[in-house]
Scaffold this motif. Structure first.
Motif, PDB file in Angstrom:
ATOM      1  N   LYS A  92      24.448  30.886  22.569  1.00 47.67           N
ATOM      2  CA  LYS A  92      24.885  30.559  23.926  1.00 47.67           C
ATOM      3  C   LYS A  92      26.371  30.227  23.966  1.00 47.67           C
ATOM      4  O   LYS A  92      26.946  29.742  22.997  1.00 47.67           O
ATOM      5  CB  LYS A  92      24.090  29.366  24.474  1.00 47.67           C
ATOM      6  N   PHE A  93      26.965  30.506  25.127  1.00 46.26           N
ATOM      7  CA  PHE A  93      28.314  30.065  25.432  1.00 46.26           C
ATOM      8  C   PHE A  93      28.236  28.885  26.385  1.00 46.26           C
ATOM      9  O   PHE A  93      27.268  28.734  27.133  1.00 46.26           O
ATOM     10  CB  PHE A  93      29.115  31.174  26.129  1.00 46.26           C
ATOM     11  N   SER A  94      29.275  28.087  26.375  1.00 45.61           N
ATOM     12  CA  SER A  94      29.416  27.035  27.377  1.00 45.61           C
ATOM     13  C   SER A  94      30.530  27.442  28.328  1.00 45.61           C
ATOM     14  O   SER A  94      31.646  27.753  27.900  1.00 45.61           O
ATOM     15  CB  SER A  94      29.758  25.696  26.716  1.00 45.61           C
ATOM     16  N   LEU A  95      30.213  27.487  29.618  1.00 42.25           N
ATOM     17  CA  LEU A  95      31.189  27.876  30.632  1.00 42.25           C
ATOM     18  C   LEU A  95      31.387  26.742  31.625  1.00 42.25           C
ATOM     19  O   LEU A  95      30.447  26.009  31.948  1.00 42.25           O
ATOM     20  CB  LEU A  95      30.714  29.118  31.392  1.00 42.25           C
ATOM     21  N   LYS A  96      32.613  26.619  32.108  1.00 42.18           N
ATOM     22  CA  LYS A  96      32.904  25.627  33.141  1.00 42.18           C
ATOM     23  C   LYS A  96      33.028  26.333  34.487  1.00 42.18           C
ATOM     24  O   LYS A  96      33.773  27.306  34.620  1.00 42.18           O
ATOM     25  CB  LYS A  96      34.189  24.873  32.807  1.00 42.18           C
ATOM     26  N   LEU A  97      32.269  25.845  35.467  1.00 37.26           N
ATOM     27  CA  LEU A  97      32.274  26.418  36.807  1.00 37.26           C
ATOM     28  C   LEU A  97      32.605  25.332  37.824  1.00 37.26           C
ATOM     29  O   LEU A  97      32.348  24.145  37.590  1.00 37.26           O
ATOM     30  CB  LEU A  97      30.899  27.005  37.151  1.00 37.26           C
ATOM     31  N   THR A  98      33.147  25.762  38.948  1.00 32.22           N
ATOM     32  CA  THR A  98      33.331  24.846  40.070  1.00 32.22           C
ATOM     33  C   THR A  98      32.128  24.985  40.988  1.00 32.22           C
ATOM     34  O   THR A  98      31.895  26.047  41.577  1.00 32.22           O
ATOM     35  CB  THR A  98      34.625  25.158  40.839  1.00 32.22           C
ATOM     36  N   GLN A 100      30.144  23.115  44.134  1.00 30.46           N
ATOM     37  CA  GLN A 100      30.257  22.114  45.202  1.00 30.46           C
ATOM     38  C   GLN A 100      31.479  21.220  44.981  1.00 30.46           C
ATOM     39  O   GLN A 100      31.401  19.989  45.011  1.00 30.46           O
ATOM     40  CB  GLN A 100      28.971  21.287  45.302  1.00 30.46           C
ATOM     41  N   ASP A 101      32.599  21.882  44.701  1.00 29.27           N
ATOM     42  CA  ASP A 101      33.907  21.227  44.553  1.00 29.27           C
ATOM     43  C   ASP A 101      33.996  20.306  43.343  1.00 29.27           C
ATOM     44  O   ASP A 101      34.918  19.497  43.236  1.00 29.27           O
ATOM     45  CB  ASP A 101      34.271  20.433  45.818  1.00 29.27           C
ATOM     46  N   LYS A 102      33.043  20.430  42.404  1.00 20.51           N
ATOM     47  CA  LYS A 102      33.097  19.652  41.165  1.00 20.51           C
ATOM     48  C   LYS A 102      32.966  20.599  39.975  1.00 20.51           C
ATOM     49  O   LYS A 102      32.353  21.656  40.073  1.00 20.51           O
ATOM     50  CB  LYS A 102      31.973  18.609  41.120  1.00 20.51           C
ATOM     51  N   GLU A 103      33.533  20.180  38.840  1.00 21.85           N
ATOM     52  CA  GLU A 103      33.429  20.993  37.631  1.00 21.85           C
ATOM     53  C   GLU A 103      32.109  20.707  36.931  1.00 21.85           C
ATOM     54  O   GLU A 103      31.722  19.550  36.757  1.00 21.85           O
ATOM     55  CB  GLU A 103      34.593  20.700  36.683  1.00 21.85           C
ATOM     56  N   ALA A 104      31.412  21.772  36.545  1.00 24.12           N
ATOM     57  CA  ALA A 104      30.141  21.632  35.834  1.00 24.12           C
ATOM     58  C   ALA A 104      30.127  22.573  34.636  1.00 24.12           C
ATOM     59  O   ALA A 104      30.619  23.702  34.715  1.00 24.12           O
ATOM     60  CB  ALA A 104      28.973  21.953  36.762  1.00 24.12           C
ATOM     61  N   SER A 105      29.582  22.103  33.512  1.00 23.98           N
ATOM     62  CA  SER A 105      29.435  22.937  32.316  1.00 23.98           C
ATOM     63  C   SER A 105      28.034  23.524  32.292  1.00 23.98           C
ATOM     64  O   SER A 105      27.045  22.797  32.452  1.00 23.98           O
ATOM     65  CB  SER A 105      29.674  22.110  31.051  1.00 23.98           C
ATOM     66  N   VAL A 106      27.955  24.841  32.093  1.00 23.19           N
ATOM     67  CA  VAL A 106      26.657  25.512  32.084  1.00 23.19           C
ATOM     68  C   VAL A 106      26.516  26.333  30.811  1.00 23.19           C
ATOM     69  O   VAL A 106      27.505  26.735  30.191  1.00 23.19           O
ATOM     70  CB  VAL A 106      26.489  26.429  33.318  1.00 23.19           C
ATOM     71  N   CYS A 107      25.269  26.588  30.417  1.00 15.21           N
ATOM     72  CA  CYS A 107      24.974  27.435  29.260  1.00 15.21           C
ATOM     73  C   CYS A 107      24.778  28.873  29.722  1.00 15.21           C
ATOM     74  O   CYS A 107      24.222  29.124  30.796  1.00 15.21           O
ATOM     75  CB  CYS A 107      23.721  26.941  28.543  1.00 15.21           C
ATOM     76  N   PHE A 108      25.204  29.804  28.869  1.00 13.16           N
ATOM     77  CA  PHE A 108      25.247  31.203  29.286  1.00 13.16           C
ATOM     78  C   PHE A 108      24.892  32.101  28.109  1.00 13.16           C
ATOM     79  O   PHE A 108      25.417  31.930  27.004  1.00 13.16           O
ATOM     80  CB  PHE A 108      26.661  31.513  29.784  1.00 13.16           C
ATOM     81  N   VAL A 109      23.979  33.048  28.330  1.00 15.21           N
ATOM     82  CA  VAL A 109      23.621  34.063  27.333  1.00 15.21           C
ATOM     83  C   VAL A 109      24.044  35.417  27.884  1.00 15.21           C
ATOM     84  O   VAL A 109      23.744  35.752  29.033  1.00 15.21           O
ATOM     85  CB  VAL A 109      22.106  34.056  27.037  1.00 15.21           C
TER      86      VAL A 109
END
Length: 447
Positions: A92-98, A100-109
């Motif tokens: 998995k990769f860890s990606l940072k997304l915006t 609802q106007d906040k930064e969130a880290s998500v897992c990605f395959v």
């Protein structure tokens, strides 16, 4: 059909992430995993069980909003869905997304038909093997192969035995720089093709490597050997080149039933080739650009990477793409591959103003894409003035003598006072990275 101005490959992920938070909550988003399939379609696997009615309603909404950019099996899956266990075990990769106007880290395959080697975790240096220095560039024509050749001469003069490997299969050139009509029978292209046809035995391996005919052992104490991209058989039968190339860059059946990837084949090839004799260092000429075979030397060899760049927009743009991807790869704290990345300012102008301008532009690219934003002792980040940083470039100065350099026709290019004018600073930096500087100084002091 949704309009590309509203929904496209790049925008689908943040759109889907926002839908998940709107429909459930942020913890559902950050605890689950996104999957992008080989066609680019997205789905999200939640670790929590979701009611069938909620799942059906969400998938209908996602299809309305995102169209065919989401999986036909449903944008939302959960722990009861087929494939959930496989997703849990995937790299998995860890990606940072915006969101609802906040930064969130998500897992990605990321599932791919092509370019899968770019997802391979970076390989650590092999224990007991000689150090590997890889010469990379975004575009051709930056003097990458010439610099590799010049460094091999300097290493030979310092008493080092050098193995060169030409992985630029689509534009081979090292053979012409090192051989005067005496290439080995086979090359890298043959090794990769034969890997699917029974493999290459230890007895046959010497037919893939030859010593350079241009190195005068009276001058150079060390040997310079080359495993060229193509061997004598292909040179003599050029009609076979394209047929071999189409079969070289593929996965082959493995002993365990799982396919052997290109990155694994090249790693094995270089380990085997470097064990055929005593080599102090391996220099690898990589394919320019972002092709599949370029992933192997950059992340598959445990090598130190030299990224060649000129002061041109295509260099900065290309490295922005490459470094952005590399920044997502996992890091082993015991062997941080990022510390083995160095940039080379190729064809540099002599003026201080030109050099500082290049430094400024390169720092902007590297700091924006490759360095971590946080602060602290364990954070991968460097100040602008840090001379040990990846963005602090080695320098090769422009020299008209090395335009279309051909040492076979012009032997004076092999003389140290000729190449040191342009390459001296680069050679010193490369020796330092390889840990050879003190040895050379000690050897010189003994005479």
């Amino acid at each position: 059909m949704t309009s590309l101005t509203d929904v496209n490959f790049s925008s689908t992920l943040p759109h889907l992430a926002n839908l998940i938070v709107d429909s459930f909550d942020e913890s559902t988003l950050t605890s689950g995993t996104f999957l992008r399939d080989g066609f680019g379609r997205l789905s999200f696997y939640s670790v929590r069980h979701i009611k069938a009615s909620e799942k059906k309603a969400f998938n209908k909404l996602a299809l309305q909003k995102l169209g065919l950019h989401v999986s036909p099996h449903g944008a939302l899956q959960d722990a009861d869905s087929p494939g959930f266990e496989a997703i849990k075990q995937s790299e998995k990769f860890s990606l940072k997304l915006t969101v609802q106007d906040k930064e969130a880290s998500v897992c990605f395959v990321d599932r791919r038909f092509f370019g899968r080697d770019w997802l391979h975790p970076p390989v650590a240096p092999a224990a007991g093997a000689p150090p590997i220095l890889v010469f990379n560039s975004i575009k051709g024509g930056v003097g990458r192969s010439t610099a590799l050749f010049v460094l091999s001469i300097a290493l030979s003069r310092a008493g080092k035995n050098v193995l060169l490997v030409d992985l630029d299969l689509e534009a081979p050139g090292l053979g012409a720089l090192l051989f005067d009509g005496s290439a080995p029978t086979f090359g890298v292209l043959d090794y990769l093709v034969e890997s699917a046809l029974g493999g290459v035995s230890d007895d046959d391996l010497p037919m893939f490597i030859s010593s350079s005919t241009l190195i005068d052992r009276e001058i150079g104490q060390g040997r310079v050997d080359l495993m060229p991209a193509v061997g004598a058989l292909t040179i003599q039968n050029p009609k076979m080149m394209m047929a071999k190339l189409s079969r070289a860059l593929v996965e082959v059946p493995g002993d365990t039933g799982r396919p052997t990837t290109l990155i694994q084949q090249i790693n094995e090839m270089i380990i085997r080739a470097s064990s055929t004799s005593h080599y102090d260092v391996v220099l690898v000429d990589a394919r320019a650009g972002l092709s599949e075979i370029t992933a192997s030397p950059i992340i598959g060899l445990g090598a130190t990477n030299l990224f060649f760049a000129t002061d041109h927009p295509h260099s900065y743009e290309g490295y922005r793409y490459l470094l952005s991807h590399l920044s997502m790869l996992p890091v082993d704290a015991s062997s941080d591959w990022r510390s083995r990345v160095h940039f080379v300012h190729a064809k540099a102008k002599a003026s201080m103003e030109a050099r500082e301008l290049f430094n400024d532009k390169l720092y902007d690219v590297v700091s924006d894409t490759f360095y971590e934003e946080d602060e602290g002792d364990d954070v991968f980040n460097y100040s602008y003035d840090d001379k040990t940083a990846p963005h602090s470039p080695f320098r090769i100065f422009f020299s008209s003598e090395f335009i279309d350099a051909d040492p076979v026709e012009n032997a004076s290019l092999l003389e140290s006072d000729v190449y040191n004018a342009a390459f001296g600073s680069f050679i010193d930096a490369a020796f330092r990275v390889l840990g050879f500087n003190q040895e050379v100084e000690d050897a010189a002091a003994s005479f």
